[in-house]
Scaffold this active site. Structure first.
Site, short mmCIF file in Angstrom:
data_model
loop_
_atom_site.label_atom_id
_atom_site.label_comp_id
_atom_site.label_asym_id
_atom_site.label_seq_id
_atom_site.Cartn_x
_atom_site.Cartn_y
_atom_site.Cartn_z
N GLU A 1 -3.37 2.64 5.32
CA GLU A 1 -2.96 3.33 4.69
C GLU A 1 -4.32 5.09 4.86
O GLU A 1 -3.58 5.70 5.04
CB GLU A 1 -3.41 3.20 3.34
CG GLU A 1 -2.78 2.42 2.78
CD GLU A 1 -1.03 2.31 2.93
OE1 GLU A 1 -0.85 3.66 2.89
OE2 GLU A 1 -0.44 1.79 2.94
N HIS B 1 -2.93 7.14 7.05
CA HIS B 1 -1.52 8.01 6.83
C HIS B 1 -2.25 9.66 6.02
O HIS B 1 -1.91 10.30 6.36
CB HIS B 1 -1.33 7.56 4.87
CG HIS B 1 0.27 6.68 5.65
ND1 HIS B 1 1.06 7.30 5.98
CD2 HIS B 1 0.35 5.42 5.62
CE1 HIS B 1 2.76 6.49 6.62
NE2 HIS B 1 1.67 4.84 5.62
N CYS C 1 6.06 -0.12 6.99
CA CYS C 1 5.95 1.20 6.68
C CYS C 1 7.21 1.56 5.46
O CYS C 1 8.24 1.63 5.96
CB CYS C 1 5.65 2.47 7.09
SG CYS C 1 4.80 3.79 6.25
N LEU C 2 6.41 1.73 4.19
CA LEU C 2 8.19 2.18 3.34
C LEU C 2 8.18 3.43 3.71
O LEU C 2 9.53 3.43 3.40
CB LEU C 2 6.59 2.36 1.63
CG LEU C 2 6.90 0.94 1.49
CD1 LEU C 2 5.78 1.63 -0.28
CD2 LEU C 2 7.86 -0.26 1.11
N GLY D 1 1.20 -1.03 -0.30
CA GLY D 1 -0.02 -0.12 -0.09
C GLY D 1 0.93 1.64 -0.22
O GLY D 1 1.99 1.32 0.32
N GLN E 1 2.62 9.89 1.93
CA GLN E 1 4.54 8.96 1.28
C GLN E 1 4.61 10.46 -0.37
O GLN E 1 6.58 9.46 -0.14
CB GLN E 1 4.43 7.74 1.42
CG GLN E 1 3.43 7.50 2.55
CD GLN E 1 2.91 5.83 2.47
OE1 GLN E 1 2.12 5.86 2.37
NE2 GLN E 1 4.40 4.59 3.09
#
Ligand code: NI
Length: 191
Positions: free
Chosen positions: A143, A146, A100-101, A46, A51
């Site tokens: 997500e 975020h 989380c990226l 996701g 981001q």
């Protein structure tokens, strides 16, 4: 389709409340394509607009990589959610490890509701309602957070956060090697 650099902990853009997407446009469609490309390039399931530095209520996901081998989970493929709204959280609270990226190399357990019902516009601007459980539910909730300026580490106890402190410092200073393009926090000029 370019891979976009991913904004990392603790860039202020990750903490902003995002604005609703007002209309469909070529620019929006390109952004969605680029976000999928960026997500697959970094082997994520996701990715939310903040981001990649965009303050819009939009995220993309594809949980098939984690659901493919699980019998009771449906493979839904690529999903873009525009202006998502969580209608209901239900079921038991389930603890599972997340990452989380934007916070590379940090993983920890987070409790989330087993089921979520979400209303959103798909990339054709058609309204959809999805009731999901398991991994898909978890990805949607992560997500969605975020878009509210919330990160999974916010759920951790002070003790657990302390365990990750040196790694978070490395990410914040841009000294952690990351296998995908990242954009460390902007330095604020004092002049
Ligand atoms: Ni994340």
């Amino acid at each position: 389709m370019p891979v976009l650099p991913i904004v990392t902990f603790n860039d202020p853009v990750l903490r902003e409340k995002t604005k609703p997407v007002s209309e469909n446009s070529e620019k929006l469609q390109t952004l969605i394509d680029d976000m999928f490309e960026t997500m697959y390039n970094s082997h994520g399931v996701g990715l939310a607009a903040p981001q990649v530095g965009v303050e819009l209520r939009l995220f993309v996901m594809d949980a098939d990589a984690v659901t493919a081998d699980l019998e009771d989970e449906e493979d839904l493929g690529k999903i873009a959610m525009i202006n998502p709204e969580i209608l209901e959280l239900a079921g038991e609270s389930v603890r599972m490890e997340e990452g989380c990226l934007s916070i590379p190399d940090v993983r920890d357990e987070v409790s989330r509701a087993e089921q979520v019902t979400v209303k959103y516009l798909d990339r054709n601007f058609e309204q959809q309602v999805l009731k999901a459980s398991g991994w898909v539910s978890r990805v949607i909730q992560h997500e969605y957070d975020h878009l509210e300026g919330k990160l999974f580490i916010d759920y951790l106890s002070a003790f657990r956060r302390r365990l990750h402190r040196s790694m978070l410092k490395k990410i914040e200073s841009g000294t952690l090697p990351v296998e995908y393009p990242v954009r460390p926090k902007k330095t604020v000029s004092s002049g």
